[in-house]
Structure formats: C-alpha cells, structure tokens
Design an enzyme around this catalytic site. Structure first.
Site, short mmCIF file in Angstrom:
data_model
loop_
_atom_site.label_atom_id
_atom_site.label_comp_id
_atom_site.label_asym_id
_atom_site.label_seq_id
_atom_site.Cartn_x
_atom_site.Cartn_y
_atom_site.Cartn_z
N HIS B 188 0.87 -1.17 0.00
CA HIS B 188 0.00 0.00 0.00
C HIS B 188 0.91 1.21 0.00
CE1 HIS B 188 -3.74 2.25 0.98
NE2 HIS B 188 -2.85 3.12 1.39
N CYS B 189 0.81 1.99 -1.03
CA CYS B 189 1.74 3.13 -1.17
C CYS B 189 1.06 4.43 -0.72
CB CYS B 189 2.18 3.25 -2.62
SG CYS B 189 3.43 4.52 -2.85
#
Lengths: 144, 462
Positions: B188-189
């Site tokens: 998850h960026c």
C-alpha cells in the site's frame, strides 16, 4: 397473454441449492476452474457435458490471459500512448470476456435451463467461482 | 483496523428463500437507483460517480503531486529560459514530456482499481464453511485458516480471509488500510494514496521510472544552469543568488533521487524475478531452494518473460463493477450508465452486460408481468460517502465530477453512449427458449433477500 395468466397462477420455481465450482490454482494464478463434477448435479446433467462446459470456459480464459506477441504489442502500444489508447479501443481481455458471456448464455439456453440449472458468469463473482443454481423440479403445466 | 476480522457464523436459516411478499410492490416506487460503489464494503472512496477509486487515506498524494508540480514549475520558470538561451530548446520539451508522463502515471496508479476482489456472497461463504466443517459436530468452530495447494510442484498455503469470507487466491493479500483483498498485492503506497496490485503495478512502475528520469533530468539541468552562470565571470554564490529557485529544486531533487532511484532499482529486480514486495519482505520463496528462481512458482525462469508478463501482459478487468447498478435498476432498462465504456478507469460495462444477458432474460419475463418491485436490501455504507473535497480539488479533477451523494435519479437522461442500451433491448426480445422452459425464477430476488441477512458488509452482488 395466456402465458401471463398461468405464470401468475404458478408458484415461481424456487432455488433448491447452489453449487460452487472453485478455482484450480495448480498452474498458478491464471483463471482456471476445477473440472471435478459436483455430486449435487449427478441427477441433473451428464458429467461429460459439464466437464466440457468448464473446459471450454478454462480455454477461453486462457485465451484472454495468454502472453504472446499480440498482448505484448497491445501493452507496449498502451504504454507509449500513456494508456489513452484504451479510450478508443477495447482490450483483448474485454473482448474475450464478451465471448465468454455469450458462451455462457448459449450454454444456459441450450443445456442448463432445460435441466433446471443456471450458470452464473464467473466475472460476476469476481472470477472466484462458477456458481450453478439448481432450481427445484416443478411441473409447469400447460403454460403455453 | 481489522474490525471485521472476528469470525461471525453464518446462519443457514437466513439463507433460505422466502417467497416474495406483496410489500415489495409498495417499496418499488420509493427506491432510487443505487450504484454498487455506494454499497462497497471496503474503505475506499469514490469520485465522479464511481469512475475514480481512491484509498480511504490519500493524505500524502497531494503532497506528492504538489512536490512534482512545484519543482517542475520552478524549473520551467527559472531554469528553462536561461538554458534555452544558452543550450537548446529541447530542454523544456523533454522536461515537459517527462512531467506529463509522470503526472499521468501517478494519477493512473492512484485512481485505478488495484485488483480488488469482491467479497464472497453469503451463499459462497456458507458453501465454503460446509465444505470444511466435515465433522458435523454441533459445536460450531470457525473454519481453519489455511488450505494447502500445489502450484507448479510447490506447496503454497492459501489463507482464509475472515473479512472477505473466502480463501484468498495465491499472491492475494488483504490490505488493512483499504479493507480489501487485492490480487497480486505488492504494497500500500501512501505516496500514491492507493494499494499497488495486479492492475496498477505497471502504472506504478512507469511512475517511478519516469520520476527517476525527471528528477535526474532536472537535477542535471539545474547543475548545468548554475555552472554556466558561474562561468560567465561570476562566483558560485552570486549565481545562486541570481537564481534562488534553483537551490530549492536542487534540494528537492537531491533527496528524491536517492529514494526514487533506489525504489526503481528494487522494483526492477522484483519484476525480473516475478516477485511482489510482499513476498520479498516475507521471504516466501527465498530460502526454499538454492537457486532463487526455482523457488518462486510464479516465475517464468526468464528475466525477459517475467518483465513482459508483468508490464506488458493483458490488462485484467476490474472485478468490483463500481458503476454497475444494484439489482433494483434492472427493472428500468432505460437507464444503466454502467454500460458506458470508460476504459481509462476500466468500468465494467461488459460485466454488466454479462449480468444482463445471463439473468436479464429471465428477469425481464418477470418484469414484463408487472412484478418489478425488486427490493434492494443494499446495505448502505457510510465510508465511501465521506467526500473529502479537498483531496479532489487538489487533484484538479474536471468540473464535471459529481459529488458522491448526488446519484442520478432513475429518470435522469441516458448518457451519450446509448448503443449499449440498444444492445440490451435486443437481448430483451430474444431467447424464447427461456420463456418456455422456465418461468420467472426470481433469481435476483433470491439474491437480494440473501443480502439482508448478514450484517457485516456483504453486498448483494447479483
């Protein structure tokens, strides 16, 4: 209009049960469904017929996800046009999905509906399962 | 965070089909159209009536965009004029191209569905439970958490996801921030404000590669600029004083380059070995065999094939069908904007066609006999309706974006792509076989009723 009348009179067929054909991950993450014949369908349909349906579906999904010159070309072209190409053109995958939808509709009409079954397109279930709805056998009477 | 993790037993009695009551007829006129994104159980936020999907916290995305825009703005305003005069006009051209590419990739990464798996329907979940609860004992226990399968002669454990109520496919992971299972989950960026998964990994990679080029390019140009200035007989300090913006750019680029170049290198390695960040961090395949490639069952054992498969492979469709209507709206065939082709956001026009084709015929028969009061139990989900307009305005969305809660009513004019409506009407008239073989199975009603029972965020997918 006689049909209308008789439909109202008849009890609508109820769902007796649902069978779920799960994914087969033996070859990795490609979309492929198990061809094992579920026992609940034994009284309704031929094993061979069922397996043929599932196998055809598997082949169609394999065609959609095939890695080859054509898909690479599409990918590169998309990258070069900053993915705007998909505004005008359908991806290969989408085209095959339409083909799959037509196939399932065809199978339902010809084979499954007359036997009181209904195949649900796996895309509606997130490509997790092939859902087969089993309807109770009812005598429809002269609803023609 | 994993508030839905606690297992809740599915009551088999709740799954039984109850006959349609007359009450549903009365309800039919009260319901308005609802799209599936409105009842989406994950923590995502939707904009432009479901066309754009973002994670619940996009806090750093504006910062990312801001940094890029500010740096490039300063570059074009202060460095380019000098460089064009002294060097070549291609400098702003190259800079502009890179900038556009970076912003495009970033927005594409942020707004694309990463490969979210829709949650299992109650029927499916009950079926899975039935399959694993073979002891038949009366004391209920939650299903075991793992299932082992063989992939290319390698044993892989599939975990059961308690939130989504299914065994996760291989390489799928549940993101607790977005509360979704994502296929080929990478990470998850926060910088892009979204998960990076199967469907947007190639956009993410092109974003970081193009950003590496952009930062290196700007860094090089700024150094050249200051050097050229100081060669005209001025000292370095004087040059810097004449162009203070260049220092700002230098600082930003200097710190970015280390991280961006490092990240690009890391992801290039991952792509070449067909690994995800998730797998690499967990060391899923590293210590199993002596040769690292044969440990990974997904690798094609060829760098080029791995790269091509990940980056140029076929683009899978979005499985969540954000813009599809909930089953109530199949009663009004005139309006279904989900049939609009929106390839940049991969709206599920074709999947909705599938819905229409497989069940539409059966249901249209029902509807044509006046029973079109399908009561949608659509469980309202409040999270996607939190509209953070600040995020959307900073991302400079087009003025045509509607706020989420302004769903078009059923009577709204059809959107311009009416060809799909014509397609649907043609489906309406064919398939006489269905009409004769089976009268109204009320399938959609069945599904809708099932949707009422569980209270943990199932959506009644048709």
């Amino acid at each position: 209009m006689a049909e209308t009348h008789s439909l109202h009179d008849l009890q609508q067929p109820t769902v007796s049960s649902k069978v779920f054909v799960q994914r087969d991950y033996g070859s990795g993450t490609i979309s492929k469904f198990q061809t094992k014949f579920p026992s609940e369908l034994e009284s309704r349909i031929d094993k061979q017929q069922f397996e043929e349906t599932i196998q055809t579906l598997n082949n169609l999904y394999a065609e959609a996800e095939k890695l080859g010159g054509k898909s690479y070309l599409e990918g590169c072209l998309a990258c070069l046009t900053a993915y705007t190409i998909f505004l005008c053109m359908e991806t290969h995958y989408e085209k095959v999905l339409k083909k799959i939808a037509r196939y399932i509709k065809d199978q339902n009409e010809k084979i499954y509906a007359p036997r009181g079954l209904l195949l649900t397109d796996p895309i509606e279930r997130g490509l997790r399962v092939v859902e087969i709805t089993i309807f109770e056998e009812r005598s429809i009477g002269s609803g023609r | 965070m994993m508030k839905n993790c606690e297992y809740q037993q599915i009551d088999p009695r709740a799954l039984s089909v109850s006959p349609l009551s007359a009450q549903s007829h009365a309800e039919k006129t009260v319901q308005r159209c609802r799209r599936k994104w409105e009842v989406f159980p994950g923590k995502n936020r939707f904009f432009c009536d479901g066309r754009i999907i973002l994670a619940s916290q996009s806090g750093v995305l504006p910062l990312t965009l801001g940094l890029i825009v500010v740096t490039c703005g300063l570059f074009f305003a202060f460095d380019c004029p000098f460089l064009v005069k002294h060097l070549t006009v291609f400098i702003p051209v190259i800079g502009g191209t890179l900038f556009v590419f970076v912003v495009f990739s970033l927005l594409r990464t942020s707004f694309t569905d990463p490969g979210i798996l829709p949650r299992a329907t109650p029927d499916e979940a009950a079926d899975i439970e039935k399959q694993i609860d073979t002891s038949g004992s009366s004391t209920y226990r939650p299903p075991p958490r793992t299932k082992e399968i063989l992939i290319n002669q390698q044993v892989v454990k599939l975990k059961y996801c308690f939130t989504c109520k299914m065994f996760r496919p291989p390489r799928t992971s549940h993101c607790s921030l977005c509360d979704n299972c994502v296929e080929r989950f990478d990470h998850h960026c926060p910088w892009v404000g979204n998960c990076v998964g199967k469907r947007n990994y190639r956009f993410f990679y092109s974003f970081i590669i193009s950003l590496s080029f952009l930062t290196s390019f700007i860094f090089g140009c700024v150094i050249t600029h200051i050097t050229l200035r100081s060669q005209e007989g001025k000292s370095l300090v004087q040059s810097i004083q004449e162009s203070p913006a260049s220092v700002v750019e230098l600082v930003i680029c200097f710190f970015s380059i280390w991280s961006i170049l490092g990240l690009s290198g890391f992801h290039t390695y991952l792509i070449a070995s067909n690994l995800t960040t998730n797998e690499d961090i967990k060391g899923s395949w590293s210590s199993k065999r002596c040769a690292e490639e044969s440990g990974n069952p997904y690798s094609y054992n060829s760098i080029i094939t791995n790269c091509c498969a990940t980056l140029c492979g076929p683009m899978p469709p979005s499985l969540i069908d954000r813009r599809g209507f909930l089953p109530l709206d199949e009663a009004t065939p005139a309006v279904s904007a989900s049939d609009i082709e929106l390839p940049p956001f991969t709206a599920k026009s074709d999947a909705h066609m599938c819905t229409q084709s497989t069940k539409g015929v059966l249901e249209r028969m029902v509807h044509s006999y006046d029973v079109h009061g399908l009561c949608p139990p659509g469980i309202p989900k409040t999270t996607p309706l939190d509209l953070e307009v600040s995020a959307s305005s900073e991302l400079s969305l087009s003025a045509g974006c509607l706020p989420q809660d302004a769903c078009q009513p059923v009577a709204a004019p059809c959107p311009p792509f009416s060809r799909s409506n014509k397609r649907r009407d043609s489906l309406h008239s064919i398939n006489p076989a269905f009409r004769l073989a089976y009268p109204s199975p009320s399938l959609s009603r069945t599904t809708l009723i099932l949707g009422d029972a569980p209270d943990n965020g199932f959506i009644p997918l048709p």
